[in-house]
Design a protein around this motif. Structure first.
Motif, PDB file in Angstrom:
ATOM      1  N   ASN A   1      -6.234   0.001  -1.673  1.00  0.00           N
ATOM      2  CA  ASN A   1      -5.779   1.044  -2.591  1.00  0.00           C
ATOM      3  C   ASN A   1      -4.397   1.505  -2.144  1.00  0.00           C
ATOM      4  O   ASN A   1      -3.980   1.213  -1.024  1.00  0.00           O
ATOM      5  CB  ASN A   1      -6.751   2.230  -2.529  1.00  0.00           C
ATOM      6  CG  ASN A   1      -6.990   2.688  -1.100  1.00  0.00           C
ATOM      7  OD1 ASN A   1      -7.760   2.060  -0.367  1.00  0.00           O
ATOM      8  ND2 ASN A   1      -6.313   3.736  -0.673  1.00  0.00           N
TER       9      ASN A   1
ATOM     10  N   SER B   1     -10.560   4.550  -2.383  1.00  0.00           N
ATOM     11  CA  SER B   1     -10.775   3.123  -2.068  1.00  0.00           C
ATOM     12  C   SER B   1     -11.445   2.403  -3.237  1.00  0.00           C
ATOM     13  O   SER B   1     -12.221   3.002  -3.983  1.00  0.00           O
ATOM     14  CB  SER B   1     -11.659   2.981  -0.826  1.00  0.00           C
ATOM     15  OG  SER B   1     -11.006   3.504   0.304  1.00  0.00           O
TER      16      SER B   1
ATOM     17  N   SER C   1      -8.229  -0.785   3.364  1.00  0.00           N
ATOM     18  CA  SER C   1      -8.800  -0.681   2.027  1.00  0.00           C
ATOM     19  C   SER C   1      -7.701  -0.978   1.000  1.00  0.00           C
ATOM     20  O   SER C   1      -6.540  -0.618   1.200  1.00  0.00           O
ATOM     21  CB  SER C   1      -9.391   0.712   1.819  1.00  0.00           C
ATOM     22  OG  SER C   1      -8.432   1.708   2.137  1.00  0.00           O
TER      23      SER C   1
ATOM     24  N   LYS D   1       0.811  -1.225   0.000  1.00  0.00           N
ATOM     25  CA  LYS D   1       0.000   0.000   0.000  1.00  0.00           C
ATOM     26  C   LYS D   1       0.836   1.262   0.000  1.00  0.00           C
ATOM     27  O   LYS D   1       0.336   2.343  -0.265  1.00  0.00           O
ATOM     28  CB  LYS D   1      -0.884   0.046   1.256  1.00  0.00           C
ATOM     29  CG  LYS D   1      -2.172  -0.712   1.129  1.00  0.00           C
ATOM     30  CD  LYS D   1      -3.144  -0.322   2.242  1.00  0.00           C
ATOM     31  CE  LYS D   1      -3.574   1.115   2.232  1.00  0.00           C
ATOM     32  NZ  LYS D   1      -5.007   1.366   2.094  1.00  0.00           N
TER      33      LYS D   1
ATOM     34  N   HIS E   1      -7.141  12.630   2.039  1.00  0.00           N
ATOM     35  CA  HIS E   1      -7.237  11.176   1.980  1.00  0.00           C
ATOM     36  C   HIS E   1      -8.279  10.858   0.924  1.00  0.00           C
ATOM     37  O   HIS E   1      -9.013  11.736   0.500  1.00  0.00           O
ATOM     38  CB  HIS E   1      -7.684  10.653   3.345  1.00  0.00           C
ATOM     39  CG  HIS E   1      -7.178   9.275   3.660  1.00  0.00           C
ATOM     40  ND1 HIS E   1      -6.541   8.976   4.838  1.00  0.00           N
ATOM     41  CD2 HIS E   1      -7.203   8.128   2.961  1.00  0.00           C
ATOM     42  CE1 HIS E   1      -6.216   7.683   4.843  1.00  0.00           C
ATOM     43  NE2 HIS E   1      -6.612   7.152   3.696  1.00  0.00           N
ATOM     44  N   TYR E   2      -8.361   9.615   0.507  1.00  0.00           N
ATOM     45  CA  TYR E   2      -9.386   9.209  -0.451  1.00  0.00           C
ATOM     46  C   TYR E   2      -9.326  10.090  -1.708  1.00  0.00           C
ATOM     47  O   TYR E   2     -10.352  10.453  -2.284  1.00  0.00           O
ATOM     48  CB  TYR E   2     -10.789   9.300   0.179  1.00  0.00           C
ATOM     49  CG  TYR E   2     -10.878   8.710   1.561  1.00  0.00           C
ATOM     50  CD1 TYR E   2     -10.842   7.321   1.733  1.00  0.00           C
ATOM     51  CD2 TYR E   2     -10.977   9.508   2.691  1.00  0.00           C
ATOM     52  CE1 TYR E   2     -10.909   6.765   2.995  1.00  0.00           C
ATOM     53  CE2 TYR E   2     -11.041   8.954   3.959  1.00  0.00           C
ATOM     54  CZ  TYR E   2     -11.010   7.591   4.103  1.00  0.00           C
ATOM     55  OH  TYR E   2     -11.070   7.051   5.347  1.00  0.00           O
TER      56      TYR E   2
END
Ligand code: TXA
Ligand code: MG
Length: 326
Positions: free
Chosen positions: A147, A153, A145, A54, A240-241
């Protein structure tokens, strides 16, 4: 290495996923929230591989997935009344519980912390897989997650293949995720309990469920608590994300339209993230839509925020983080 694509309904494929995990490999697994990057939580070498694949800092703790409430209790040294009520009410489901860790959870899973976050996910293939891991002596499946750190994600096996296909052993394809946003995380080691990450199990639902048992929830709303916690708690990072195209978010369609016109008259290409008619559909499709818009490589992406209530709180949270300065 290219990840093997395994079918969750194919018996031989399913057994192969179990075997790879028990041998210390990495298998992405379907859950009702998002796909997780799974490793045997009892195997420190497998857990180290998750952080490497990751690109995630080693002090960011991983959620441990287990087959049932009884297994969850075993991971805790002090299973509180709030943990018991929430686990009984919402598992299997999109809720994760933070609790003091017991000795059977290796410290590298929790990033050296005294607490662990645990969840019983709802996907039938993953529940079966968890039961087989426990039978073979594993305390659970450590799975963040699936990703790259800080990015969007995955909600389909294909998303996982795009992000991590070259870095993991296999992906168990169990179809598109029905919820589409990461689980609600509740700190049940605190009294009153505290909602750390909003999700499909809303603040109102958590608070009213606990209230029936005379247990309180901190009164600070997510918007209030984000101000100080984004920077502090791991994974609660402000950015994030995030897609790679810059994302701008707006409270109303009218404001979005004005921004669109101003970008276009300045010669910038614009992608508008579609806004589905209801928040369930918005939640389910948000990450796929962000990925599709991102792939068109516009200069900027624009999205509308839902109201800060119910499921809207979680969608807003992810959109705000995806749009935060990096
Ligand atoms: O829906 C979900 O929760 C998905 C699926 C795969 O289950 N998992 C997920 O994991 O979103 P991850 O690692 O991407 O996010 C878990 C969050 C991270 O922000 C992590 O820092 C936080 O939970 N977390 C995990 N253990 C923790 C602990 N002991 N103390 C504080 N935060 C913790
Ligand atoms: Mg994540």
């Amino acid at each position: 290495m290219t990840a093997k694509l395994l079918g969750a309904n194919d018996e031989a494929d399913f057994e192969s996923a179990v075997r790879i995990l028990l041998e210390g490999g990495l298998v992405a697994i379907p859950t009702e929230t998002v796909y997780g990057l799974g490793a045997d939580a009892s195997n420190p070498e497998a857990v180290a591989r998750v952080f490497a694949a990751k690109g995630r800092p080693a002090n960011h703790p991983l959620i441990v997935h287990v087959a049932d409430l009884e297994r969850a209790r075993m991971l805790s040294s002090d299973w509180s009344a709030s943990a018991e009520v929430l686990g009984r009410t919402f598992w299997p489901g999109p809720l994760s519980i933070l609790t003091p860790r017991s000795e059977i959870v290796p410290l590298d899973v929790t990033g050296g912390r005294a607490t662990v976050v645990v969840r019983v996910p709802r996907h039938p293939a993953t529940l079966r897989l968890l039961a087989e891991l426990h039978d073979a002596g594993s305390c659970g499946l450590a799975a963040p997650s699936a990703n790259r750190f800080g990015e969007v994600s995955p909600t389909t096996a294909r998303h996982v293949m795009t992000d991590l296909g070259g870095k993991i052993d296999a992906i168990l394809d169990g179809g598109a995720c029905e919820v589409g946003l990461e689980s609600t995380i509740v700190d049940c080691s605190a009294d009153p309990a505290d909602i750390l990450r909003p999700g499909a199990i809303t603040r109102h639902t958590v608070a009213s469920t606990l209230a029936e048992h005379g247990i309180g929830v901190t009164s600070r709303t997510h918007a209030e608590r984000s101000q100080d916690t984004y920077a502090i708690a791991p994974g609660m990072l402000r950015s994030h994300y995030a897609p790679s195209t810059r994302l701008e978010v707006f409270e109303t369609d009218v404001l979005l339209l004005a921004a669109r016109q101003s970008h276009e008259s300045a010669g910038r290409s614009v992608e508008v993230v579609p806004r589905p008619p209801d928040d369930f559909e918005y939640s389910r499709s948000l990450y796929a839509m962000l990925r599709e818009c991102d792939a068109r490589r516009a200069d900027v992406m624009l999205a509308v925020l839902p109201a800060d209530e119910g499921l809207g709180t979680a969608i807003r949270d992810r959109l705000l983080r995806a749009s935060a300065d990096r």
